[in-house]
Design a protein around this motif. Structure first.
Motif, PDB file in Angstrom:
ATOM      1  N   PHE A 174      -9.377   1.069   1.988  1.00 41.35           N
ATOM      2  CA  PHE A 174      -8.057   0.789   2.545  1.00 41.35           C
ATOM      3  C   PHE A 174      -7.951   1.348   3.965  1.00 41.35           C
ATOM      4  O   PHE A 174      -7.425   0.694   4.868  1.00 41.35           O
ATOM      5  CB  PHE A 174      -6.962   1.398   1.667  1.00 41.35           C
ATOM      6  CG  PHE A 174      -5.576   1.283   2.240  1.00 41.35           C
ATOM      7  CD1 PHE A 174      -4.875   0.100   2.148  1.00 41.35           C
ATOM      8  CD2 PHE A 174      -4.980   2.359   2.887  1.00 41.35           C
ATOM      9  CE1 PHE A 174      -3.592  -0.012   2.684  1.00 41.35           C
ATOM     10  CE2 PHE A 174      -3.704   2.254   3.424  1.00 41.35           C
ATOM     11  CZ  PHE A 174      -3.015   1.057   3.314  1.00 41.35           C
ATOM     12  N   GLY A 190       0.795  -1.218   0.000  1.00 40.20           N
ATOM     13  CA  GLY A 190       0.000   0.000   0.000  1.00 40.20           C
ATOM     14  C   GLY A 190       0.828   1.269   0.000  1.00 40.20           C
ATOM     15  O   GLY A 190       0.489   2.231  -0.681  1.00 40.20           O
ATOM     16  N   THR A 199     -11.299  -6.512   0.987  1.00 36.49           N
ATOM     17  CA  THR A 199     -10.750  -5.176   0.779  1.00 36.49           C
ATOM     18  C   THR A 199      -9.945  -5.070  -0.505  1.00 36.49           C
ATOM     19  O   THR A 199     -10.050  -4.076  -1.233  1.00 36.49           O
ATOM     20  CB  THR A 199      -9.864  -4.770   1.968  1.00 36.49           C
ATOM     21  OG1 THR A 199     -10.624  -4.879   3.178  1.00 36.49           O
ATOM     22  CG2 THR A 199      -9.365  -3.342   1.818  1.00 36.49           C
ATOM     23  N   PHE A 200      -9.166  -6.098  -0.821  1.00 36.83           N
ATOM     24  CA  PHE A 200      -8.203  -5.970  -1.903  1.00 36.83           C
ATOM     25  C   PHE A 200      -8.466  -6.864  -3.121  1.00 36.83           C
ATOM     26  O   PHE A 200      -7.826  -6.664  -4.145  1.00 36.83           O
ATOM     27  CB  PHE A 200      -6.796  -6.268  -1.375  1.00 36.83           C
ATOM     28  CG  PHE A 200      -6.404  -5.417  -0.213  1.00 36.83           C
ATOM     29  CD1 PHE A 200      -6.068  -4.090  -0.388  1.00 36.83           C
ATOM     30  CD2 PHE A 200      -6.396  -5.930   1.073  1.00 36.83           C
ATOM     31  CE1 PHE A 200      -5.724  -3.293   0.688  1.00 36.83           C
ATOM     32  CE2 PHE A 200      -6.052  -5.150   2.155  1.00 36.83           C
ATOM     33  CZ  PHE A 200      -5.711  -3.825   1.971  1.00 36.83           C
ATOM     34  N   GLN A 229      -7.087  -1.157  -4.016  1.00 39.49           N
ATOM     35  CA  GLN A 229      -7.215   0.002  -3.124  1.00 39.49           C
ATOM     36  C   GLN A 229      -5.914   0.774  -2.992  1.00 39.49           C
ATOM     37  O   GLN A 229      -5.743   1.550  -2.072  1.00 39.49           O
ATOM     38  CB  GLN A 229      -7.692  -0.420  -1.721  1.00 39.49           C
ATOM     39  CG  GLN A 229      -8.743  -1.481  -1.683  1.00 39.49           C
ATOM     40  CD  GLN A 229      -9.939  -1.149  -2.523  1.00 39.49           C
ATOM     41  OE1 GLN A 229     -10.287   0.009  -2.657  1.00 39.49           O
ATOM     42  NE2 GLN A 229     -10.584  -2.143  -3.082  1.00 39.49           N
ATOM     43  N   PHE A 230      -4.960   0.577  -3.924  1.00 37.54           N
ATOM     44  CA  PHE A 230      -3.673   1.243  -3.797  1.00 37.54           C
ATOM     45  C   PHE A 230      -3.504   2.333  -4.831  1.00 37.54           C
ATOM     46  O   PHE A 230      -2.424   2.542  -5.352  1.00 37.54           O
ATOM     47  CB  PHE A 230      -2.527   0.226  -3.955  1.00 37.54           C
ATOM     48  CG  PHE A 230      -2.473  -0.752  -2.838  1.00 37.54           C
ATOM     49  CD1 PHE A 230      -2.960  -0.414  -1.592  1.00 37.54           C
ATOM     50  CD2 PHE A 230      -1.955  -2.014  -3.027  1.00 37.54           C
ATOM     51  CE1 PHE A 230      -2.924  -1.302  -0.551  1.00 37.54           C
ATOM     52  CE2 PHE A 230      -1.903  -2.914  -1.998  1.00 37.54           C
ATOM     53  CZ  PHE A 230      -2.392  -2.559  -0.754  1.00 37.54           C
TER      54      PHE A 230
END
Length: 406
Positions: free
Chosen positions: A242, A148, A292-293, A351-352
């Motif tokens: 994130f 991240g 989430t990812f 989410q990055f």
């Protein structure tokens, strides 16, 4: 006969004299064996189902992990096709960590149910399995943070391998210390006197308290980064999910530090807090990482219109640029996964998404100087290997060459 015990810092039993009565005696003086009045939060850790050696605590952790493993198995074919359709290694790294974590958790529960924890060998096996699961979960935690905060520099498979190697070494040092304390300095609060064996105690409450505090400080520091001057140097993630992930880990580690601190100072209520945080961590952390990812990446459905090239924000297009819908190659007729998925929801689904120096950093991003998107998440990286050309044609950004008729 003298029996004494330490129940979370309290005196366990009183002294009682034992006398043996004759069979014809009018007084039946039977040996007095004090019953250990354990707290429910300690009983749940070693209570077994009737007529079995299966502990309730292992079953509580097994069921959620087993359900999540079934979920991954059901969606495995779809995940395999999506991963094959992208050349970005970060998705594969996340998916591999998730699968490895849930498999190890299920294996630990099943093996712990099969061995006799009261035996010496069984106790060592149970401890090693707990420490091993913690090793993989901690490696995933640190890998997620590095991906991240520095994903803009992770532009190759070798970079990701170096990250995984570094996080594995740090996790190994942590888990080795935890295992050493478990074997040679077990926490008295997790000793079962009536059964003469020791439960897994996270390396002792002092170790668990210090480590939880350290992780809490780290995650809080990440939360406040967008409001510091470091936002000008780091391409911080802008997706809200994130930071929701970070907030959940802050709360989890904060509660864990409070519970372990209370138990270290002989407040038995702290064990209930430790039990709850342990259960949440070993059952819900891996699904949290997946949701989430990875859930957005695996949840993107095939668009109704085939891929057509769309310039990035910092790309320049000439007026005479020709943009045609992408055509299927013969190799992509077998499955709908061999298309090129080009949308922000795909290459940004980890989410990055970062922002550059001077940008308004926040949960939703902001204006400022745009930063080129990581090549790992560019349109070329998401192109399917079987659909990268049109047989018989040469397509250029400005011209189309058609085959000449003889």
């Amino acid at each position: 006969m003298v029996v004494s015990g330490n129940r979370f810092g309290l005196e366990a039993a009183q002294l009682s004299a034992v006398s043996t009565a004759e069979p014809n005696s009018s007084h039946s003086d039977l040996p007095f064996i004090p019953v250990e009045e354990e707290n429910f939060c300690k009983l749940i850790l070693y209570t077994e189902f009737p007529k079995s050696r299966v502990r309730v605590w292992d079953a509580i952790i097994l069921v959620p992990n087993l359900l999540f493993l079934f979920f991954l198995l059901i969606r495995f074919n779809r995940a395999r096709l999506k991963l094959r359709a992208t050349s970005s290694p970060i998705f594969l790294a996340f998916y591999g960590l998730v699968v490895l974590n849930v498999v190890m958790s299920v294996v630990r529960c099943i093996v712990s149910m099969s061995v006799n924890a009261a035996a010496v060998v069984g106790g060592y096996v149970d401890t090693v399995l707990w420490v091993t699961v913690r090793f993989f979960l901690l490696s995933t935690e640190m890998s997620v943070l590095i991906f991240g905060l520095a994903f803009g520099h992770l532009d190759s498979r070798s970079s990701i391998r170096y990250v995984l190697l570094a996080t594995s070494l740090i996790s190994l040092a942590f888990s080795t210390s935890q295992g050493y304390l478990e074997v040679f300095a077990p926490d008295e609060n997790f000793v079962i006197h009536s059964r003469d064996y020791t439960l897994f105690g996270h390396g002792g409450m002092l170790f668990w308290f210090v480590s939880s505090i350290v992780f809490t400080v780290i995650y809080i520091s990440i939360l406040i980064l967008p409001w510091t001057k470091l936002r000008e140097r780091l391409a911080l993630p802008t997706k809200k999910s994130f930071y929701v992930y970070i907030v959940l880990l802050v709360l989890l580690n904060l509660c864990s530090s409070i519970g372990s601190g209370m138990l270290y100072y002989n407040m038995w209520q702290g064990l209930c807090v430790v039990d709850v945080t342990t259960c949440l961590y070993f059952t819900l952390y891996t699904p949290l990482v997946y949701h989430t990812f990875l859930s957005e990446f695996f949840g993107v459905s095939q668009p109704s219109i085939m891929f057509s090239y769309k310039a990035q924000v910092d790309d320049t297009m000439e007026e005479d640029t020709v943009s045609l819908p992408h055509q299927q190659s013969f190799s992509s007729l077998k499955t709908d996964s061999d298309y090129i998925y080009q949308s922000n929801s795909v290459y940004d689904s980890t989410q990055f998404e970062g922002v550059g120096a001077g940008a308004g950093v926040g949960f939703g991003g902001g204006g400022g100087i745009p930063v080129p998107i990581n090549p790992l998440y560019s349109a070329a990286a998401l192109q399917s290997p079987g659909a990268d050309s049109i047989t018989g044609y040469s397509l250029d950004s400005q011209t189309i060459d058609l085959p000449r008729h003889q």
